[in-house]
Scaffold this active site. Structure first.
Site, PDB file in Angstrom:
ATOM      1  N   ASP A  17      53.040 -16.147   5.852  1.00 28.36           N
ATOM      2  CA  ASP A  17      53.217 -15.670   4.477  1.00 28.36           C
ATOM      3  C   ASP A  17      51.844 -15.275   3.946  1.00 28.36           C
ATOM      4  O   ASP A  17      50.872 -16.009   4.147  1.00 28.36           O
ATOM      5  CB  ASP A  17      53.829 -16.765   3.591  1.00 28.36           C
ATOM      6  CG  ASP A  17      54.454 -16.216   2.318  1.00 28.36           C
ATOM      7  OD1 ASP A  17      53.733 -15.536   1.565  1.00 28.36           O
ATOM      8  OD2 ASP A  17      55.652 -16.464   2.079  1.00 28.36           O
ATOM      9  N   ASN A  27      61.750  -8.663   1.553  1.00 31.95           N
ATOM     10  CA  ASN A  27      61.670  -7.204   1.465  1.00 31.95           C
ATOM     11  C   ASN A  27      62.233  -6.572   2.730  1.00 31.95           C
ATOM     12  O   ASN A  27      62.127  -7.126   3.822  1.00 31.95           O
ATOM     13  CB  ASN A  27      60.238  -6.748   1.196  1.00 31.95           C
ATOM     14  CG  ASN A  27      59.306  -7.047   2.346  1.00 31.95           C
ATOM     15  OD1 ASN A  27      59.168  -6.244   3.274  1.00 31.95           O
ATOM     16  ND2 ASN A  27      58.683  -8.223   2.343  1.00 31.95           N
ATOM     17  N   CYS A  86      63.460 -11.266  -6.820  1.00 25.58           N
ATOM     18  CA  CYS A  86      63.680 -12.428  -7.682  1.00 25.58           C
ATOM     19  C   CYS A  86      62.826 -12.358  -8.951  1.00 25.58           C
ATOM     20  O   CYS A  86      63.245 -12.810 -10.015  1.00 25.58           O
ATOM     21  CB  CYS A  86      63.350 -13.718  -6.924  1.00 25.58           C
ATOM     22  SG  CYS A  86      64.444 -14.060  -5.531  1.00 25.58           S
TER      23      CYS A  86
END
Length: 259
Positions: free
Chosen positions: A59, A128, A186
């Site tokens: 991430d 995504n 979100c």
């Protein structure tokens, strides 16, 4: 396994379908988790608790206050940390036997290829389409099973794509890559916190089944949850022979998947 491991994993070992053999497969497995947010948090936590030997957590984002409503890998004390590093810290608190490798980057190109090639199984916990399709292409190329989850507002979905099976569809069969795809985030549309917990936990369950070789993974099935009514719907789909990724002539433009 030593005595401590037999005690730690006893509730899994007691399952007839799982047993010592299944636990040993988990201990020997290397799992790549792409995304350490809402879905990656519960998925990684359950896989670490279950004793997956190596977890690679990728991430490129940092922990911010708006994440804490649902991203249970992270805490107020770790605001500003890279999510991959924060996740590593938490997972080693859950199970210090698990080797966790944080990748503080958005996987793409050769880095994606290498990470997928080295894994036994991949979890798509990102947010995504570009990354989802890149993960899918790499998993098909290297014949790695992929457990994909998604959640937005009150809707969640899970499916398994296993290119080791000749008739298994891939992510592109179900969601063809197009330039005009609408992407909901979100940050702008919202998401129910426990929903990502449900979906991420299901991803962990499917991953454990695949590694241990038990049960029936959700291949060719999209499991959809409406959390407002708490009702599930299963959508069955097949491999698209004209798929640009996994079809009979990969690399060509794919037609729309059959309904």
């Amino acid at each position: 396994m030593n005595d401590q491991q037999l005690m730690r994993y006893a509730r899994h070992i007691l399952l007839d379908e799982f047993g010592v053999e299944g636990q040993e497969k988990l201990l020997a497995a290397r799992v790549l988790i792409v995304g350490a947010g809402g879905l990656g948090s519960p998925a990684a936590s359950y896989l670490a608790a279950a004793g997956v030997g190596q977890i690679v957590l990728a991430d490129d984002d940092d922990v911010d206050l708006g994440n804490l409503q649902r991203q249970i890998l992270h805490t107020t004390e770790r605001l500003g940390w890279p999510k991959a590093d924060s996740g590593q810290y938490m997972l080693q608190q859950i199970n210090p036997e698990v080797r966790v490798t944080p990748l503080v980057e958005r996987l793409e190109g050769q880095a994606m290829e290498d990470a997928v090639a080295q894994a036994d199984l991949v979890l798509d916990c990102c947010d995504n389409f570009a990354t989802r399709h890149a993960v899918n292409r790499a998993c098909v190329k290297h014949s790695k099973p992929l457990v994909s989850g998604a959640a937005i507002r009150f809707s969640g979905q899970v499916s398994v794509y296993d290119s080791r099976q000749p008739q298994s569809p891939c992510y592109h069969c179900l969601f063809p890559e197009t330039d005009g795809a609408q992407e909901l985030r979100c940050a702008t549309t919202g998401v129910l916190g426990p929903l990502v917990g449900i979906i991420g936990s299901m991803q962990a369950a499917e991953a454990i089944k695949l590694i241990a070789g038990m049960g029936e993974p959700a291949v060719g099935r999209l499991l959809c949850l409406d959390a407002l009514s708490m009702q599930w719907q299963t959508v069955r789909f097949k491999r698209d022979p004209s798929c640009a990724v996994c079809g009979d002539h990969p690399g060509q433009t794919a037609a729309a998947p059959p309904t």
